[in-house]
Design a protein around this motif. Structure first.
Motif, short mmCIF file in Angstrom:
data_model
loop_
_atom_site.label_atom_id
_atom_site.label_comp_id
_atom_site.label_asym_id
_atom_site.label_seq_id
_atom_site.Cartn_x
_atom_site.Cartn_y
_atom_site.Cartn_z
N LEU A 77 -7.56 -4.86 6.21
CA LEU A 77 -6.87 -4.68 4.94
C LEU A 77 -6.08 -3.36 4.90
O LEU A 77 -6.91 -2.39 4.93
CB LEU A 77 -7.89 -4.88 3.84
CG LEU A 77 -8.58 -6.31 3.82
CD1 LEU A 77 -9.49 -6.51 2.45
CD2 LEU A 77 -7.71 -7.35 3.91
N THR A 78 -5.00 -3.10 4.18
CA THR A 78 -4.23 -1.92 4.46
C THR A 78 -3.41 -1.53 3.03
O THR A 78 -2.96 -2.61 2.45
CB THR A 78 -3.16 -2.04 5.54
OG1 THR A 78 -4.03 -2.49 6.65
CG2 THR A 78 -2.56 -0.68 5.44
N ALA A 79 -3.75 -0.33 2.66
CA ALA A 79 -2.85 0.26 1.41
C ALA A 79 -1.81 1.06 1.91
O ALA A 79 -2.05 2.05 2.72
CB ALA A 79 -3.71 0.74 0.63
N LEU A 80 -0.64 0.85 1.73
CA LEU A 80 0.56 1.70 1.97
C LEU A 80 1.11 2.18 0.72
O LEU A 80 1.66 1.52 -0.08
CB LEU A 80 1.37 1.09 2.85
CG LEU A 80 3.07 2.05 3.10
CD1 LEU A 80 2.63 2.94 4.27
CD2 LEU A 80 4.03 0.98 3.84
N GLY A 81 1.09 3.71 0.67
CA GLY A 81 1.49 4.25 -0.63
C GLY A 81 2.75 4.90 -0.62
O GLY A 81 3.20 5.51 0.58
N VAL A 82 3.63 4.86 -1.75
CA VAL A 82 4.82 5.89 -1.92
C VAL A 82 4.42 6.87 -2.84
O VAL A 82 4.18 6.29 -4.07
CB VAL A 82 5.94 4.96 -2.28
CG1 VAL A 82 7.17 5.95 -2.25
CG2 VAL A 82 6.12 4.04 -0.96
N ASP A 83 4.54 8.12 -2.77
CA ASP A 83 4.34 9.22 -3.70
C ASP A 83 5.38 9.47 -4.55
O ASP A 83 6.39 8.87 -4.40
CB ASP A 83 3.72 10.68 -2.90
CG ASP A 83 4.87 11.12 -2.03
OD1 ASP A 83 5.90 10.94 -2.24
OD2 ASP A 83 4.42 11.93 -1.12
#
Length: 393
Positions: free
Chosen positions: A197-203
């Motif tokens: 399970l993966t979380a990819l963030g954009v700041d």
């Protein structure tokens, strides 16, 4: 009467110029000879470098008495070292009586020079099998990495991964994509499919970064809750938008831990779900009408098209319309954000593209030996992938 002197009879073979024996070495022997010379030269250089390091450490040359002297020599000990040139046997390492001298030539207890260790690590990370790494290393350096060397390299990667997964995160992210990717992991004598399970963030500046991983047997509520809680524990307080597929466990976890955050349903996944209920001969027409909904410039226009679409196909394809209505309230969330962001937040393509890149580099690994190995290698691969910025308006 004088005897006549007869000239000795000499055969043609004896009069020909004698040929020198074939003294050219075989190609492999010649290569090994050059390797031996190179290794010897490197050994001399390293030993001389360490002697100079020791001299600077104790503040005096051999036999010199100075007021600034800080210690005394204590002979040498020998060790092996594998370099990019080849294996050095019995490298003489100087030491001092107080055991305070540590050479910078190599790390303590490390049998590989840093460049070689880095190259081998990169091969492991790129998905090359241990057997193939050994073959390559043996060809280049004259020796294959031992099992203990492989273990040390993997341990170094694992320590770096643990530091990464516990690092503090930003308080505010513009977008977070959530999705999972399957790998095969060995558990004892059996292999099982494991979901990362993966979380990819954009700041707020548009920079993309993988925020967290978690291994799970499936996309369950508990697995996603643990991952989202981990984000909160490491400092995340606000997320402007989640972009997800329609997994029930994921949606429930978001509702539980980030109930105020709007969610965009991936339109690519939704299109596939709808098309699976449409006969192939009709799919081209239906797809054109479907895409026409979210290609409008405003949400109001999109809603008009959505209403027309349902009216047109409700009686012909009720199952497809049921799929459309399941997540209807989250299909047009992207319209609440600047138009420059729309193409980036209408689907999970950003994280799907990342997974595709990871898969290309790990396809040669049939099954990871452990769950930790899987997480560590996937993390290491991602560190080498450039993630372009997203315009955030």
């Amino acid at each position: 009467m004088p005897t006549s002197k007869k000239k000795p009879i000499i055969s043609a073979s004896e009069t020909s110029t004698p040929q020198p024996p074939n003294v050219m070495p075989e190609q492999e022997d010649f290569r090994q000879h050059l390797r031996h010379l190179a290794v010897s030269a490197v050994q001399v250089l390293l030993e001389q470098t360490m002697l100079e390091e020791l001299e600077r450490c104790i503040g005096a040359s051999w036999g010199e008495c100075t007021p600034t002297r800080r210690g005394y020599r204590n002979g040498t000990y020998t060790r092996n070292l594998i370099t990019s040139t080849g294996r050095i046997e019995d490298l003489k390492v100087p030491r001092d009586r107080e055991e305070e001298f540590h050479s910078q030539v190599f790390e303590s207890y490390n049998r590989y020079e840093p460049q070689v260790a880095e190259a081998l690590t990169e091969m492991f990370v790129s998905g090359t099998s241990t057997h193939k790494v050994g073959k390559v290393a043996e060809k280049l350096m004259g020796v294959a990495p031992s099992a203990s060397a492989v273990s040390r390299l993997n341990q170094s990667l694992t320590e770096q991964y643990e530091m990464w997964r516990e690092r503090a995160l930003l308080a505010h992210y513009r977008v977070v994509y959530l999705d999972g990717i399957h790998f095969t992991v060995r558990h004892g004598e059996q292999t099982d499919s494991t979901m990362i399970l993966t979380a990819l963030g954009v700041d707020l500046e548009g920079s993309r970064e993988v925020l967290a991983f978690r291994a799970s047997s499936e996309e369950s509520l508990d697995g996603w809750c643990c991952l989202l809680q981990d984000l909160r524990n490491r400092g995340v307080k606000a997320i402007d938008l989640f972009v997800t597929d329609g997994a029930d466990g994921l949606l429930a976890a978001i509702a539980d831990l980030f109930p105020a955050t709007p969610r965009q349903r991936c339109l690519i996944h939704k299109q596939r779900n709808i098309m699976s209920a449409i006969p192939k001969r009709e799919q081209q027409e239906v797809m054109a009408d479907l895409k026409g909904i979210w290609q409008q410039e405003t949400k109001e226009q999109a809603l008009v098209n959505l209403t027309a679409f349902k009216a047109k196909y409700q009686k012909r394809y009720p199952e497809a319309m049921r799929s459309l209505c399941e997540d209807e309230e989250h299909l047009l969330t992207f319209y609440a954000f600047p138009q420059v962001m729309h193409r980036y937040i209408r689907s999970t393509n950003a994280i799907e593209s990342l997974f595709s890149n990871v898969r290309q580099r790990t396809d040669q690994i049939d099954a990871f030996t452990t769950e930790t190995s899987c997480l560590t290698i996937v993390w290491a691969v991602i560190q080498d992938i450039r993630l372009p910025k997203v315009p955030v308006g």
